[in-house]
Scaffold this active site. Structure first.
Site, short mmCIF file in Angstrom:
data_model
loop_
_atom_site.label_atom_id
_atom_site.label_comp_id
_atom_site.label_asym_id
_atom_site.label_seq_id
_atom_site.Cartn_x
_atom_site.Cartn_y
_atom_site.Cartn_z
N ARG A 1 0.48 10.07 14.37
CA ARG A 1 0.38 10.64 13.03
C ARG A 1 -0.61 11.79 13.06
NH1 ARG A 1 -0.80 6.54 9.16
NH2 ARG A 1 1.35 6.03 8.85
N ASN B 1 -14.04 -0.51 13.98
CA ASN B 1 -13.83 -1.58 14.98
C ASN B 1 -14.45 -1.22 16.31
OD1 ASN B 1 -12.41 -3.46 13.61
ND2 ASN B 1 -10.45 -3.10 14.63
N GLY C 1 -2.47 1.99 23.89
CA GLY C 1 -3.55 2.96 23.67
C GLY C 1 -3.09 4.39 23.70
N TYR D 1 0.84 -1.21 0.00
CA TYR D 1 0.00 0.00 0.00
C TYR D 1 0.87 1.26 0.00
CZ TYR D 1 -3.77 3.18 1.48
OH TYR D 1 -4.69 4.20 1.56
N1 LIG Z 1 -10.44 6.45 4.18
C1 LIG Z 1 -9.28 6.92 4.54
O1 LIG Z 1 -9.09 7.22 5.73
C2 LIG Z 1 -8.17 7.11 3.55
C3 LIG Z 1 -6.94 7.60 4.01
C4 LIG Z 1 -5.91 7.78 3.10
C5 LIG Z 1 -6.10 7.51 1.77
N2 LIG Z 1 -7.30 7.03 1.34
C6 LIG Z 1 -7.43 6.71 -0.08
O2 LIG Z 1 -8.68 7.12 -0.58
C7 LIG Z 1 -9.15 6.17 -1.53
C8 LIG Z 1 -10.52 5.68 -1.12
O3 LIG Z 1 -10.43 5.10 0.18
P1 LIG Z 1 -11.70 4.45 0.89
O4 LIG Z 1 -11.54 4.65 2.33
O5 LIG Z 1 -12.94 4.90 0.21
O6 LIG Z 1 -11.43 2.90 0.58
P2 LIG Z 1 -12.43 1.76 0.08
O7 LIG Z 1 -11.69 0.47 0.17
O8 LIG Z 1 -13.74 1.88 0.80
O9 LIG Z 1 -12.66 2.18 -1.43
C9 LIG Z 1 -11.77 1.85 -2.45
C10 LIG Z 1 -12.59 1.42 -3.65
O10 LIG Z 1 -11.68 1.08 -4.71
C11 LIG Z 1 -12.17 -0.11 -5.34
N3 LIG Z 1 -11.05 -0.78 -6.00
C12 LIG Z 1 -10.00 -1.42 -5.43
N4 LIG Z 1 -9.18 -1.91 -6.36
C13 LIG Z 1 -9.72 -1.56 -7.58
C14 LIG Z 1 -9.34 -1.78 -8.92
N5 LIG Z 1 -8.22 -2.47 -9.23
N6 LIG Z 1 -10.14 -1.29 -9.90
C15 LIG Z 1 -11.28 -0.61 -9.60
N7 LIG Z 1 -11.69 -0.38 -8.33
C16 LIG Z 1 -10.90 -0.84 -7.34
C17 LIG Z 1 -12.76 -0.91 -4.21
O11 LIG Z 1 -13.65 -1.92 -4.63
C18 LIG Z 1 -13.43 0.17 -3.38
O12 LIG Z 1 -14.75 0.39 -3.77
C19 LIG Z 1 -8.10 5.07 -1.61
O13 LIG Z 1 -7.27 5.29 -2.70
C20 LIG Z 1 -7.34 5.23 -0.33
O14 LIG Z 1 -6.02 4.80 -0.46
C21 LIG Z 1 -8.34 6.82 2.21
#
Ligand SMILES: NC(=O)c1ccc[n+]([C@@H]2O[C@H](COP(=O)([O-])OP(=O)(O)OC[C@H]3O[C@@H](n4cnc5c(N)ncnc54)[C@H](O)[C@@H]3O)[C@@H](O)[C@H]2O)c1
Length: 319
Positions: free
Chosen positions: A281, A194, A211, A149
């Site tokens: 963080r 969680n 914690g 990741y």
């Molecule tokens: N939620 C957070 O706190 C957070 C923090 C940092 C970064 N992000 C980034 O934001 C984005 C969205 O995060 P989220 O929390 O909604 O995660 P999530 O897992 O709920 O959503 C990610 C989506 O991407 C889809 N996906 C995965 N691989 C794929 C592929 N190869 N082709 C097409 N679709 C694909 C999944 O099915 C899912 O619907 C991600 O890129 C994540 O890295 C989120």
């Protein structure tokens, strides 16, 4: 008759937690939204309420394969974000970040679309600088279980900036810190979901380590506002820009807030800290404030209440 057509916006990872909220926002603003997802970690149900909307289209597609569509803007969110999901198939996780970035950048190059990358605070790894500013290069383990990741996202950033330098693409890179809210998956292993699920079920609340490690939690509506503002910035604004809340809470404080707001009698139990889990963080969001006029404003308790309400309906549905 007006000849102005709606802006065509592609959202990858649209069925996910953030993607589905972004689709709601874009539809509400009058955009024509093409939602793309392979449903690996995001369920179709997150977008079910938009089905049949005249400006909404959902396509099953894996971003590791090229996509040929005509769009004006691309939000590249596709990538499983929680460790349980991204570690399930780590090679696919790296491919999604790296091949996905190449394919979406290729599409942006062909169509002239603006493209925004959802990067992450994980690019800072276990940081030695607090709070993290965008010019900090990070402290990332390249061979650990989280590397698929972290390094995938770092490489995606590299690709974005090389497409900018080499091809002049209008790129936008945001580094998202912990975000929470309705439509997070109850089983995704992230700390907010969680704790809430454990509290609602009356199970023990598991804290990894003692914690005292801290996180900042940004409510989803605040984050979506920042994504939209970032996309609207002039072409010379590329980022990377940190997006997140600057309020810092220990895991113990979060657990206490969740038990109080759910009215749960759950006990707190302690387990070993997973490897490569950062102790602290917190973003420095000065750049976001100055560039986007943005900061996270939803108090943690308000966001938790809305999230708990969502999880309550999920728990009620399975009972
Ligand atoms: N939620 C957070 O706190 C957070 C923090 C940092 C970064 N992000 C980034 O934001 C984005 C969205 O995060 P989220 O929390 O909604 O995660 P999530 O897992 O709920 O959503 C990610 C989506 O991407 C889809 N996906 C995965 N691989 C794929 C592929 N190869 N082709 C097409 N679709 C694909 C999944 O099915 C899912 O619907 C991600 O890129 C994540 O890295 C989120």
């Amino acid at each position: 008759m007006s000849t102005q057509r709606a802006k065509r916006v592609l959202v990858t990872g649209a069925a996910g937690f953030l993607g589905s909220h972004l689709c709601d926002r874009l539809i509400a603003e009058g955009s024509d939204v093409l939602a793309v997802d392979n449903f690996f970690s995001g369920p179709k149900e997150n977008l079910a309420h938009l089905a049949g909307h005249p400006r909404f289209e959902l396509m099953r597609h894996d971003v590791t394969f090229p996509l040929y569509v005509e769009v004006d803007e691309i939000y590249n969110l596709a990538c499983p974000a929680s460790p349980v999901h991204y570690q399930h198939d780590p090679v696919q996780t790296t491919k999604t970040s790296v091949h996905g970035a190449i394919n979406m950048l290729g599409l942006a190059k062909r169509t002239g679309a603006r493209i925004l990358q959802a990067s992450t605070s994980e690019v800072y790894g276990d940081p030695s600088v607090h709070p993290q500013t965008e010019d900090y290069w990070g402290n990332v383990n390249p061979i650990g279980v989280r590397s698929c990741y972290d390094e995938g996202k770092r490489c995606a950033e590299t690709l974005f900036f090389d497409y900018r330098r080499q091809h002049g693409l209008p790129i936008k890179v945001v580094r998202i810190f912990n975000t929470y809210g309705p439509r997070m998956r109850p089983d995704d292993g992230r700390v907010v979901s969680n704790f809430i699920m454990q509290a609602l079920r009356g199970d023990d609340i598991t804290i990894y380590g003692d914690g005292s490690q801290t996180r900042s939690f940004c409510y989803v509506d605040d984050l979506i506002e920042a994504l939209v503002r970032m996309m609207a910035t002039p072409a010379d604004v590329t980022g990377p820009i940190n997006l997140g809340s600057t309020g810092e809470f220990t895991m113990l404080e979060l657990a206490a807030a969740v038990t109080e707001l759910t009215g749960s009698a759950s006990k707190i139990v302690f387990e070993d800290l997973p490897s490569d889990d950062p102790t602290q963080r917190k973003p420095d969001t000065t750049l976001a404030r100055n560039t986007l006029g943005w900061q996270a404003t939803t108090p943690l308790r308000d966001g938790l209440e809305r999230t708990i309400a969502y999880f309550r309906t999920l728990v009620a549905e399975v009972q």
